[in-house]
Design a protein around this motif. Sequence first.
Motif, PDB file in Angstrom:
ATOM      1  N   HIS A 364       0.819  -1.223   0.000  1.00 30.65           N
ATOM      2  CA  HIS A 364       0.000   0.000   0.000  1.00 30.65           C
ATOM      3  C   HIS A 364       0.849   1.268   0.000  1.00 30.65           C
ATOM      4  N   LYS A 365       2.181   1.086  -0.048  1.00 33.09           N
ATOM      5  CA  LYS A 365       3.099   2.236  -0.116  1.00 33.09           C
ATOM      6  C   LYS A 365       2.738   3.305   0.913  1.00 33.09           C
ATOM      7  N   LEU A 366       2.582   2.865   2.153  1.00 32.45           N
ATOM      8  CA  LEU A 366       2.179   3.773   3.223  1.00 32.45           C
ATOM      9  C   LEU A 366       3.309   4.759   3.545  1.00 32.45           C
ATOM     10  N   SER A 367       2.951   6.007   3.664  1.00 35.27           N
ATOM     11  CA  SER A 367       3.938   7.051   3.949  1.00 35.27           C
ATOM     12  C   SER A 367       3.855   7.471   5.410  1.00 35.27           C
ATOM     13  N   GLY A 368       4.810   8.282   5.823  1.00 31.07           N
ATOM     14  CA  GLY A 368       4.798   8.805   7.186  1.00 31.07           C
ATOM     15  C   GLY A 368       5.787   8.092   8.084  1.00 31.07           C
ATOM     16  N   ASN A 369       6.163   8.760   9.177  1.00 34.36           N
ATOM     17  CA  ASN A 369       7.086   8.170  10.143  1.00 34.36           C
ATOM     18  C   ASN A 369       6.410   7.037  10.915  1.00 34.36           C
ATOM     19  N   LEU A 370       7.217   6.031  11.218  1.00 34.87           N
ATOM     20  CA  LEU A 370       6.703   4.806  11.837  1.00 34.87           C
ATOM     21  C   LEU A 370       7.099   4.722  13.306  1.00 34.87           C
ATOM     22  N   TYR A 371       6.129   4.311  14.143  1.00 31.66           N
ATOM     23  CA  TYR A 371       6.438   3.881  15.505  1.00 31.66           C
ATOM     24  C   TYR A 371       6.437   2.358  15.498  1.00 31.66           C
ATOM     25  N   ASN A 372       7.438   1.739  16.126  1.00 30.07           N
ATOM     26  CA  ASN A 372       7.509   0.274  16.133  1.00 30.07           C
ATOM     27  C   ASN A 372       7.991  -0.248  17.476  1.00 30.07           C
ATOM     28  N   LEU A 384      12.250  -3.923   5.702  1.00 30.93           N
ATOM     29  CA  LEU A 384      11.529  -2.747   5.234  1.00 30.93           C
ATOM     30  C   LEU A 384      12.522  -1.589   5.054  1.00 30.93           C
ATOM     31  N   PRO A 385      13.501  -1.752   4.157  1.00 31.04           N
ATOM     32  CA  PRO A 385      14.565  -0.749   4.032  1.00 31.04           C
ATOM     33  C   PRO A 385      14.078   0.612   3.554  1.00 31.04           C
ATOM     34  N   GLU A 386      12.894   0.635   2.912  1.00 28.49           N
ATOM     35  CA  GLU A 386      12.395   1.911   2.397  1.00 28.49           C
ATOM     36  C   GLU A 386      11.828   2.811   3.493  1.00 28.49           C
ATOM     37  N   LYS A 387      11.678   2.292   4.694  1.00 29.54           N
ATOM     38  CA  LYS A 387      11.114   3.104   5.778  1.00 29.54           C
ATOM     39  C   LYS A 387      12.037   3.046   6.991  1.00 29.54           C
ATOM     40  N   LYS A 388      12.314   4.197   7.572  1.00 33.82           N
ATOM     41  CA  LYS A 388      13.182   4.247   8.745  1.00 33.82           C
ATOM     42  C   LYS A 388      12.370   3.923  10.004  1.00 33.82           C
TER      43      LYS A 388
END
Length: 473
Positions: A364-372, A384-388
């Motif tokens: 879904h190519k979700l954008s935005g900063n991630l909490y994990n 998931l190298p495309e997202k920090k």
Amino acid sequence: MVRLPTDPDLGWHIRNGEDILKYGVPQGDLYSHTMFGYPWISHEWLTDVFLYLSEQYLGFILLGVIFAVIATASYLIAASTTKARLEIIVLTALTAGVIAMPFSGIRVQVITWLGLALVSFLLWRWYEEPKKYSLYYLIPLMLIWVNLHGGFLIGLIFVGVFFVLALIKYWLVQYKKINLIGRVLSIGQIKHVFFVLLLMLAVTFINPYTWRVYDEIIRTIFNDFVKDRIVEWLPVSLTSPLSKNLLIYTGWLMMLLPWTWRKIDPLKLGVIAIFFAFSLLSWRNLPFFPLIALPVLVEMIQNVFPQGFVTYLRQGWLLLGVGALIFYIGQLRVGELTPYMQSAEAFQSYGKYPYQAIQYIKEHKLSGNLYNEYNWGGFLVWQLPEKKVFIDGRMAVWGDPEDNVFRDYLAVSNNTSRTVNILDKYNVDLALVFDDGKAKDFFMESDVWQEIFADDIAKLFERAPTVSLQEEV
């Protein structure tokens, strides 16, 4: 010792190895949006390259076998320090290795077991038969070790403890006229040990970070907040089931001591006593004690059974049978693990990692900063190298001890009153949390967070793009 690759840090080690081959050794964080550029010290940079290449060309099955061989070899080398019958060395090493079994696997810490075993072997062999140059082998060993794993410090500690105890023994014999078992090093030989120790220390600065290689190690040692909240840094509890084998092993040593103490060098007993106390400081250190104690245990058994086990059992078929049984169980173990070590997708089932949730984010190519979640950070860095990431296993001691991302992570994961402000602080738009964790409750109860994916491992939430986080207060 072949185990499933469930170490939470394995993923970022593999990704780091790949990036080192592409861009060189990192000087700052590349994987988080919360502390991007922070001066990260990649102690295991050379091991990470090995992990990446092995995962690419060998796969997790053979990589698991390699690390099992390294772990087993560590205990066999330590046991071989004392010259004894082969069956005593092998069976004693396997017994000690049982204690380390829960801590083994594809983990970079296993490299330090091997380094410590080699230091023990070289130092004790030199102690029994001092040869002018043999102790210098410790110097190239330390040079390699410092670039493989941050646990190299334990090698320096071991030689330092040996030096101090050798000096004390010399003083007791020369000035207090106390008769002690074993070799008494001359003052010249003790100085030689100290000189080698200084050279070992000096070569640890030969690494991509020079003196800064000690920075993160020191901050970890003195950060009680972190050590009290990460399981592997907690003090060893002797009431825990994981301590059962340690107590049995220690009991074995204590039972043999009354029959052998008059023949065991007090310097050796002093070393194992110190490392017993050191190993109890944290679960991470637990495998060190049985490894350090192996030369003494082998010596004790050799004194009690000078002809070896085979003579007392009359036939060698029993030892052969034990070996065959170990081989058979090992084959079964590899056979059981093989289906689960074929691909990253298998981490979903046996490692409880959010593989399916990651696929949803990608599709879904979700954008935005991630909490994990903290334990998922390394897996996300890899898969998931495309997202920090928000946080991973490298970052617990980064930043100001009183105000850092690890404290912020704990506040959110425990669903505290600071949660909203922290998510706002880092501009978080996506949250990937445990299906059964406390953080999930916050997102479930919030009017501005929507659940967009869920399975029995993870829940993924997205914040409505037009709503400010502060509006929740």
